[in-house]
Design a protein around this motif. Structure first.
Motif, PDB file in Angstrom:
ATOM      1  N   ASP A 212       0.848  -1.209   0.000  1.00 25.72           N
ATOM      2  CA  ASP A 212       0.000   0.000   0.000  1.00 25.72           C
ATOM      3  C   ASP A 212       0.879   1.254   0.000  1.00 25.72           C
ATOM      4  O   ASP A 212       0.638   2.210  -0.748  1.00 25.72           O
ATOM      5  CB  ASP A 212      -0.901   0.029   1.240  1.00 25.72           C
ATOM      6  CG  ASP A 212      -2.093  -0.911   1.115  1.00 25.72           C
ATOM      7  OD1 ASP A 212      -2.424  -1.317  -0.015  1.00 25.72           O
ATOM      8  OD2 ASP A 212      -2.694  -1.243   2.171  1.00 25.72           O
ATOM      9  N   ALA A 213       1.898   1.233   0.856  1.00 27.16           N
ATOM     10  CA  ALA A 213       2.771   2.402   0.974  1.00 27.16           C
ATOM     11  C   ALA A 213       3.581   2.611  -0.300  1.00 27.16           C
ATOM     12  O   ALA A 213       3.723   3.743  -0.785  1.00 27.16           O
ATOM     13  CB  ALA A 213       3.696   2.232   2.182  1.00 27.16           C
ATOM     14  N   CYS A 214       4.107   1.524  -0.863  1.00 26.87           N
ATOM     15  CA  CYS A 214       4.868   1.630  -2.126  1.00 26.87           C
ATOM     16  C   CYS A 214       3.974   2.196  -3.227  1.00 26.87           C
ATOM     17  O   CYS A 214       4.396   3.057  -4.001  1.00 26.87           O
ATOM     18  CB  CYS A 214       5.405   0.267  -2.544  1.00 26.87           C
ATOM     19  SG  CYS A 214       6.731  -0.350  -1.486  1.00 26.87           S
ATOM     20  N   ALA A 215       2.726   1.712  -3.292  1.00 30.19           N
ATOM     21  CA  ALA A 215       1.815   2.176  -4.336  1.00 30.19           C
ATOM     22  C   ALA A 215       1.515   3.661  -4.171  1.00 30.19           C
ATOM     23  O   ALA A 215       1.256   4.370  -5.145  1.00 30.19           O
ATOM     24  CB  ALA A 215       0.517   1.366  -4.298  1.00 30.19           C
ATOM     25  N   ALA A 216       1.557   4.135  -2.915  1.00 33.38           N
ATOM     26  CA  ALA A 216       1.283   5.555  -2.659  1.00 33.38           C
ATOM     27  C   ALA A 216       2.534   6.410  -2.869  1.00 33.38           C
ATOM     28  O   ALA A 216       2.489   7.621  -2.661  1.00 33.38           O
ATOM     29  CB  ALA A 216       0.749   5.718  -1.242  1.00 33.38           C
ATOM     30  N   GLY A 217       3.643   5.784  -3.256  1.00 32.42           N
ATOM     31  CA  GLY A 217       4.850   6.543  -3.584  1.00 32.42           C
ATOM     32  C   GLY A 217       5.793   6.752  -2.420  1.00 32.42           C
ATOM     33  O   GLY A 217       6.702   7.586  -2.494  1.00 32.42           O
ATOM     34  N   ALA A 218       5.613   5.999  -1.330  1.00 37.81           N
ATOM     35  CA  ALA A 218       6.471   6.190  -0.150  1.00 37.81           C
ATOM     36  C   ALA A 218       7.884   5.662  -0.424  1.00 37.81           C
ATOM     37  O   ALA A 218       8.080   4.772  -1.247  1.00 37.81           O
ATOM     38  CB  ALA A 218       5.857   5.452   1.045  1.00 37.81           C
ATOM     39  N   SER A 219       8.848   6.223   0.282  1.00 38.11           N
ATOM     40  CA  SER A 219      10.200   5.675   0.235  1.00 38.11           C
ATOM     41  C   SER A 219      10.191   4.330   0.953  1.00 38.11           C
ATOM     42  O   SER A 219       9.281   4.023   1.729  1.00 38.11           O
ATOM     43  CB  SER A 219      11.162   6.617   0.945  1.00 38.11           C
ATOM     44  OG  SER A 219      10.850   6.645   2.329  1.00 38.11           O
ATOM     45  N   PHE A 220      11.253   3.550   0.723  1.00 38.67           N
ATOM     46  CA  PHE A 220      11.283   2.233   1.367  1.00 38.67           C
ATOM     47  C   PHE A 220      11.280   2.382   2.888  1.00 38.67           C
ATOM     48  O   PHE A 220      10.635   1.606   3.594  1.00 38.67           O
ATOM     49  CB  PHE A 220      12.506   1.428   0.903  1.00 38.67           C
ATOM     50  CG  PHE A 220      12.519   0.058   1.508  1.00 38.67           C
ATOM     51  CD1 PHE A 220      11.597  -0.893   1.108  1.00 38.67           C
ATOM     52  CD2 PHE A 220      13.420  -0.276   2.504  1.00 38.67           C
ATOM     53  CE1 PHE A 220      11.572  -2.152   1.677  1.00 38.67           C
ATOM     54  CE2 PHE A 220      13.399  -1.531   3.085  1.00 38.67           C
ATOM     55  CZ  PHE A 220      12.478  -2.474   2.672  1.00 38.67           C
ATOM     56  N   GLU A 221      11.981   3.414   3.370  1.00 38.19           N
ATOM     57  CA  GLU A 221      12.036   3.639   4.818  1.00 38.19           C
ATOM     58  C   GLU A 221      10.630   3.889   5.386  1.00 38.19           C
ATOM     59  O   GLU A 221      10.227   3.289   6.389  1.00 38.19           O
ATOM     60  CB  GLU A 221      12.932   4.844   5.097  1.00 38.19           C
ATOM     61  CG  GLU A 221      13.203   5.085   6.557  1.00 38.19           C
ATOM     62  CD  GLU A 221      14.223   6.223   6.745  1.00 38.19           C
ATOM     63  OE1 GLU A 221      14.199   7.184   5.947  1.00 38.19           O
ATOM     64  OE2 GLU A 221      15.034   6.128   7.676  1.00 38.19           O
ATOM     65  N   ASP A 222       9.869   4.740   4.711  1.00 42.91           N
ATOM     66  CA  ASP A 222       8.508   5.029   5.185  1.00 42.91           C
ATOM     67  C   ASP A 222       7.603   3.814   5.027  1.00 42.91           C
ATOM     68  O   ASP A 222       6.745   3.548   5.877  1.00 42.91           O
ATOM     69  CB  ASP A 222       7.917   6.213   4.411  1.00 42.91           C
ATOM     70  CG  ASP A 222       8.599   7.520   4.795  1.00 42.91           C
ATOM     71  OD1 ASP A 222       9.302   7.524   5.832  1.00 42.91           O
ATOM     72  OD2 ASP A 222       8.448   8.505   4.057  1.00 42.91           O
ATOM     73  N   ALA A 223       7.790   3.082   3.915  1.00 43.24           N
ATOM     74  CA  ALA A 223       6.956   1.898   3.683  1.00 43.24           C
ATOM     75  C   ALA A 223       7.234   0.859   4.767  1.00 43.24           C
ATOM     76  O   ALA A 223       6.306   0.212   5.280  1.00 43.24           O
ATOM     77  CB  ALA A 223       7.227   1.319   2.297  1.00 43.24           C
ATOM     78  N   ALA A 224       8.514   0.725   5.132  1.00 40.12           N
ATOM     79  CA  ALA A 224       8.882  -0.250   6.168  1.00 40.12           C
ATOM     80  C   ALA A 224       8.257   0.151   7.507  1.00 40.12           C
ATOM     81  O   ALA A 224       7.775  -0.699   8.261  1.00 40.12           O
ATOM     82  CB  ALA A 224      10.394  -0.332   6.281  1.00 40.12           C
ATOM     83  N   THR A 225       8.235   1.454   7.772  1.00 37.62           N
ATOM     84  CA  THR A 225       7.627   1.927   9.015  1.00 37.62           C
ATOM     85  C   THR A 225       6.145   1.560   9.055  1.00 37.62           C
ATOM     86  O   THR A 225       5.632   1.091  10.078  1.00 37.62           O
ATOM     87  CB  THR A 225       7.801   3.461   9.117  1.00 37.62           C
ATOM     88  OG1 THR A 225       9.194   3.748   9.035  1.00 37.62           O
ATOM     89  CG2 THR A 225       7.229   3.998  10.412  1.00 37.62           C
ATOM     90  N   GLN A 226       5.480   1.752   7.944  1.00 43.63           N
ATOM     91  CA  GLN A 226       4.043   1.425   7.898  1.00 43.63           C
ATOM     92  C   GLN A 226       3.808  -0.073   8.033  1.00 43.63           C
ATOM     93  O   GLN A 226       2.836  -0.512   8.644  1.00 43.63           O
ATOM     94  CB  GLN A 226       3.425   1.965   6.610  1.00 43.63           C
ATOM     95  CG  GLN A 226       3.396   3.492   6.607  1.00 43.63           C
ATOM     96  CD  GLN A 226       2.731   4.072   5.375  1.00 43.63           C
ATOM     97  OE1 GLN A 226       1.732   3.568   4.910  1.00 43.63           O
ATOM     98  NE2 GLN A 226       3.318   5.146   4.854  1.00 43.63           N
ATOM     99  N   ALA A 227       4.712  -0.881   7.438  1.00 43.62           N
ATOM    100  CA  ALA A 227       4.587  -2.341   7.564  1.00 43.62           C
ATOM    101  C   ALA A 227       4.728  -2.749   9.027  1.00 43.62           C
ATOM    102  O   ALA A 227       3.965  -3.591   9.533  1.00 43.62           O
ATOM    103  CB  ALA A 227       5.644  -3.029   6.707  1.00 43.62           C
TER     104      ALA A 227
END
Lengths: 257, 280
Positions: A212-227
């Motif tokens: 979801d985060a990757c699809a919204a354009g987040a950086s890997f760091e932010d996507a990992a935080t959301q995961a």
């Protein structure tokens, strides 16, 4: 008579919009009275309903033909097709089923329908090269946190909080019988098309949040935080390995920075 | 090269692998482009693999040329992209409408053949031909209704469309047979009046009687072998036109491919026999 008036009349008789409508004019009544009119009415309804049945095979297996076709009939009148690509018809069927009275005893049906829809979208999506582990390994370590990983155009994922939607769906797709001992818990699903055929795998809650985060354009760091917010115990390296292995990510079209 | 095509078959997903390896002389495959207007994926890959082995025809069902509106620009763009990718031997559509005011009715719907309709449809055919950069063929639909207000016979209407747009015609012999039967007209008279010079493709298909009304209403069901009276009309027709690419359509109750190939062989032999004769 103008062509557009003729079309308005015939269209209203073939797929009547929901709600009250005016009585048909005399010229339309004369057409409706002919036995041949039923051929058009049946063909239009059958075309739409057949398409929904084909596009929702797991729902069809779960509820049977009569139930599915009755539900499809109701759906068609609320949401008729908008173009000739019936292979993609029925985008809103899962939402419809969740509000459909006769489905009240089958609260998981919408979630299963959502996965049938994921399959259709994955099947029809654009081609793209999948991201390879070797590409990731070539990136300078200090840039990894800022990478914006992109889901592959054919990747679809769904988290279902209340039902084992993936197991229910996957057992129908794979021709397995209903499992009375299925643990009733939330499940996620990942559908991908790394080559020709659509493939599927279970995906943990953190994996769905990551995508979801990757699809919204987040950086890997932010996507990992959301995961990790979705599941603090998630194993991120294992998740990334799963996404690479299944072809859920695409090779970036332009160099990332 | 269309003149090298003899008899073709509709391509069905369950026959993809066998179809790829068919070696019958003059064989070609027809598809509905709507089933291949995807962004990518296996359908396009299958069609490209077939196209690498055989000529392919794109037979549209949803351009809605007889609607009082221009063809949908997005649909036309996607169709043109597919045609560039597949390089079809033939492209065709129907003298009918299906899309109207944002809704798609999966059928080939009738209309009164008025002057107004003629002008609109001619413009729609021209728009389509411009977008594709080639001529298309227009097919006569099956009729089930008596409609008031026709200014033109269907054969004259089609001839005028040919004159105005340079389009070709796809003559569906089964549709002629059914329409004549359902509306109480004569199929042979229709064929005699048909502008046969413009025919670039012929369709043959099976039909069945209405399950409720019986033989009084015949339905264009594409779920059975071609009926003998339709074969007889076809034989008479091609004696006049000479060989034309001829498709056997089967869209329901689809048998194993060898059965369809055997039916296709009948049309192929009839066309091949004509090749040996001078045609008038």
């Amino acid at each position: 008579m103008h062509l557009s008036d003729f079309q308005d009349g015939l269209a209203s008789a073939l797929l009547p919009p929901p709600g009250a409508s005016a009585p048909p004019p005399a010229w339309l009544d004369a057409l409706l009275a002919q036995p041949g009119f039923a051929v058009y009415r049946n063909t239009v309804a059958k075309g739409c309903i057949d398409a929904l049945q084909a596009n929702y095979p797991a729902v069809h297996t779960l509820v049977g033909s009569d139930w599915l076709r009755a539900a499809a009939h109701a759906f068609v009148h609320q949401h008729p097709p908008t173009d000739g690509r019936l292979m993609g018809y029925g985008a809103g069927f899962a939402d419809f089923l969740e509000g459909f009275g006769p489905a009240a005893d089958l609260p998981y049906l919408g979630a299963v329908a959502r996965l049938d829809r994921c399959w259709t979208e994955a099947h029809l999506a654009a081609d793209a090269a999948t991201l390879q582990a070797a590409w990731l390994a070539q990136q300078p370590p200090e840039t990894l946190a800022l990478l914006r990983l992109q889901p592959h155009p054919a990747a679809r994922w769904q988290w279902c909080e209340d039902h084992p939607a993936y197991s229910l769906w996957q057992r129908q797709r794979d021709g397995l019988a209903w499992d009375a001992n299925l643990p009733w818990q939330g499940e996620g699903a990942l559908l991908t098309r790394p080559h020709d055929a659509v493939q599927w795998a279970p995906l943990p809650h953190a994996g769905c949040a990551l995508l979801d985060a990757c699809a919204a354009g987040a950086s890997f760091e932010d996507a990992a935080t959301q995961a990790l917010q979705a599941d603090p115990a998630a194993d991120l390296s294992q998740l990334v390995a799963l996404l690479l292995h299944t072809g859920a990510l695409r090779t970036p079209e332009t160099p990332l920075n | 090269m269309p003149h090298l095509l003899t008899a073709g078959l509709g391509l069905k997903p369950q026959h993809y692998d066998e179809a790829l390896h068919c070696t019958a002389s003059g064989l070609w495959w027809e598809v509905h482009p709507e089933n291949y207007l995807s962004g990518g994926g296996p359908r396009l890959a299958w069609l490209e693999a077939i196209r690498a082995q055989h000529p392919v025809s794109l037979h549209g069902v949803s351009l809605s040329l007889a609607a009082d509106a221009p063809p949908d620009a997005g649909h036309l763009h996607r169709l043109a992209q597919l045609a560039r990718r597949i390089e079809p031997a033939l492209v065709s559509e129907h003298l009918a409408w299906s899309a109207w005011r944002g809704r798609y009715h999966p059928d080939l719907l009738p209309f009164p053949r008025t002057q107004e309709a003629l002008a609109r449809i001619a413009a729609n055919i021209s728009t389509t031909q411009d977008a594709l950069g080639r001529t298309i063929a227009i097919e006569n639909p099956t009729h089930y209704l008596h409609i008031d207000g026709h200014d033109w016979s269907e054969t004259d209407f089609l001839a005028e469309l040919v004159r105005r747009t340079g389009c070709g015609l796809l003559l569906d012999v089964n549709n002629v047979y059914l329409s004549a039967h359902n509306l109480g007209a004569c199929a042979s008279d229709y064929l005699d009046a048909f502008p046969v010079h413009a025919i670039t493709e012929i369709h043959l298909a099976g039909h069945h009687a209405d399950p409720r009304l019986g033989d009084v209403l015949l339905i264009d069901s594409h779920d059975a072998p071609v009926a003998e009276p339709v074969w007889a009309l076809y034989e008479r027709l091609i004696a006049r036109t000479g060989p034309r690419p001829t498709l056997i359509e089967r869209d329901d109750a689809i048998p194993p491919l060898p059965e369809l190939l055997a039916e296709r062989e009948r049309a192929h032999r009839m066309l091949a026999n004509l090749e040996a004769l001078p045609c008038t």
